[in-house]
Design an enzyme around this catalytic site. Sequence first.
Site, short mmCIF file in Angstrom:
data_model
loop_
_atom_site.label_atom_id
_atom_site.label_comp_id
_atom_site.label_asym_id
_atom_site.label_seq_id
_atom_site.Cartn_x
_atom_site.Cartn_y
_atom_site.Cartn_z
N CYS A 78 30.64 22.14 70.35
CA CYS A 78 32.25 21.90 71.09
C CYS A 78 31.38 21.41 72.74
O CYS A 78 30.34 22.47 72.94
CB CYS A 78 32.71 23.65 71.12
SG CYS A 78 33.75 23.52 72.44
N CYS B 42 33.84 14.66 73.85
CA CYS B 42 34.76 16.38 73.58
C CYS B 42 34.54 16.40 72.41
O CYS B 42 35.20 14.82 70.97
CB CYS B 42 35.63 16.20 73.62
SG CYS B 42 36.82 16.92 73.50
N HIS C 157 31.57 22.61 74.88
CA HIS C 157 30.97 24.34 76.59
C HIS C 157 30.05 25.23 75.54
O HIS C 157 29.34 25.95 76.44
CB HIS C 157 32.28 24.97 75.96
CG HIS C 157 33.47 24.31 77.17
ND1 HIS C 157 34.29 24.05 76.57
CD2 HIS C 157 34.30 25.56 78.21
CE1 HIS C 157 35.51 23.95 77.84
NE2 HIS C 157 34.99 24.57 78.02
N GLU D 175 35.07 29.98 80.25
CA GLU D 175 35.32 29.52 81.68
C GLU D 175 36.31 30.84 81.87
O GLU D 175 36.30 30.80 83.40
CB GLU D 175 37.02 28.90 81.06
CG GLU D 175 37.00 27.84 79.68
CD GLU D 175 37.35 26.36 81.11
OE1 GLU D 175 38.22 27.15 82.12
OE2 GLU D 175 37.21 25.34 79.91
N ASP E 131 36.66 14.26 78.38
CA ASP E 131 36.72 15.58 77.97
C ASP E 131 37.49 16.25 78.38
O ASP E 131 38.79 15.80 79.11
CB ASP E 131 35.79 16.50 78.31
CG ASP E 131 35.27 18.03 77.99
OD1 ASP E 131 35.78 17.72 76.62
OD2 ASP E 131 35.46 18.85 78.64
N SER E 132 38.12 17.29 77.37
CA SER E 132 39.48 18.18 77.47
C SER E 132 39.22 18.71 79.17
O SER E 132 40.43 19.22 79.41
CB SER E 132 39.82 19.01 76.16
OG SER E 132 38.23 20.01 76.73
#
Lengths: 276, 276
Positions: free
Chosen positions: B185, B74, B187, B153, B11-12
């Site tokens: 996504c 991702c 996240h 984040e 993933d990123s």
Amino acid sequence: MPCNAPIGVFDSGIGGLTVAREIMRQIPGETIIYFGDTARVPYGSKSQKTIITYSRQIVKFLQTKNVKAIVIACNTASALALETVAKEVSIPVIGVVKPGAKVASMTTKNGNVGIIGTEATINSGIYNTYIKELNPEVRVYGKACPLFVPLVEEGWLTDPVTVEVAKRYISSLLEINIDTLVLGCTHYPLIRNIIGPIVGEDVTLVNPAYETAIELKQVLMQESLENAGPAGEHKFYVSDGADKFKRFANTILPCDVVETEDVNIESFADSLLASC
Amino acid sequence: MPCNAPIGVFDSGIGGLTVAREIMRQIPGETIIYFGDTARVPYGSKSQKTIITYSRQIVKFLQTKNVKAIVIACNTASALALETVAKEVSIPVIGVVKPGAKVASMTTKNGNVGIIGTEATINSGIYNTYIKELNPEVRVYGKACPLFVPLVEEGWLTDPVTVEVAKRYISSLLEINIDTLVLGCTHYPLIRNIIGPIVGEDVTLVNPAYETAIELKQVLMQESLENAGPAGEHKFYVSDGADKFKRFANTILPCDVVETEDVNIESFADSLLASC
């Protein structure tokens, strides 16, 4: 090094354009080679080791354009990488932190200075170090504001959400009774109109971009590197998304950005010593 | 390729851990080698060319760990790079988009499906392509939500600011009367508790992580690559900030992340063909 050589200016992305704009205004005879590391933006949450690696690659790229001086137009890279890369090249390298610290130490009357910036810049404590060197009496309070860069990049420059986030971040600094607030990230001057009313008229906002252009002018004079002018064509390079960058640059800069170019920045090796 | 070889998951950054968690739950016999590109996060605002370059480097790194299959955990990299890198290696490569599209097309009753994701994922139109292949009658509406990743984040997982931003982003999809919303996504499942009440009970949330683990299980069966277990030690690599990553991973994963390791990901050349 010929005086008509360009000035290299770099940033993690678009924020450094606020510094490039000040240089164009204050030293109009100089030509700028700008590099924005748009592929690897943001720098503010990254480690010092990574910031140094990226800065070295960019300095190496700028040297292929025969720049006579380099401006690190990014608070995070100025805070974490300037000292290292400046030692590795023979041309002047200046950052935005020292000029910002200088004016903050001269501006404060009650000795309480606030700094807002990225996590990396605030955690480095570098504004504190520089300000204390100039005036050990000043108390420096830092506050990381990680959402400001994404909010600016989203274009919410006058949005109530940005106002709410700014109030949240800045309230702790106001409780400490600061009278000076350094906009310690090159994106932040773009939401100056939100930050200003929150801090009120009794707090002076310091924009290091302005002071950095003054510092660059002085350094060029000291080194006899000033160009009489006229400036050549400013050039703009990025590591990703040249068209998107160009559109944004044209809303910020007083000149017309005709062309931007993509650069494979990772191909510039992580070592400057060999080439100097 | 031995059956006890590990699965590469990348993933990123941290978001793909929600996919790794599902794999651990659903296929507990498999060992995971996770790579988070924390130095170059986020991917969502970058160009396809850059996402392909980065994905190739990571696939090359994972191959040095002798993985038997790769999961691109991702959405952005699944949308923009999977097709290219899957052709360049001989092991199975699966992404999160196709499984998410599949369940969305099966879930919707009124034929109105919303997708939220990064700018790059939404602009790629890939969910639309996959869903239309499965059911041409379904109408797909995408909305980029660039502030969600920075808000997650920042840890503002239950914050009123995040609620306000989510309402802003999602309102246009609710006006269209969607009955299914894909969390496009990795996240976003972390703010499911904010998104759920905004869309209400009549809208089903689809989390591609869950479906991706099912798809992986099927692919391993088809290729006779299943491991009877027990799993070996899961390993975690990042391109920056190993300690910070470890702390976050330990809040997400059911297992104890003992060690994470920094990798110089740029040293893995941008070509897979030579090594395959």
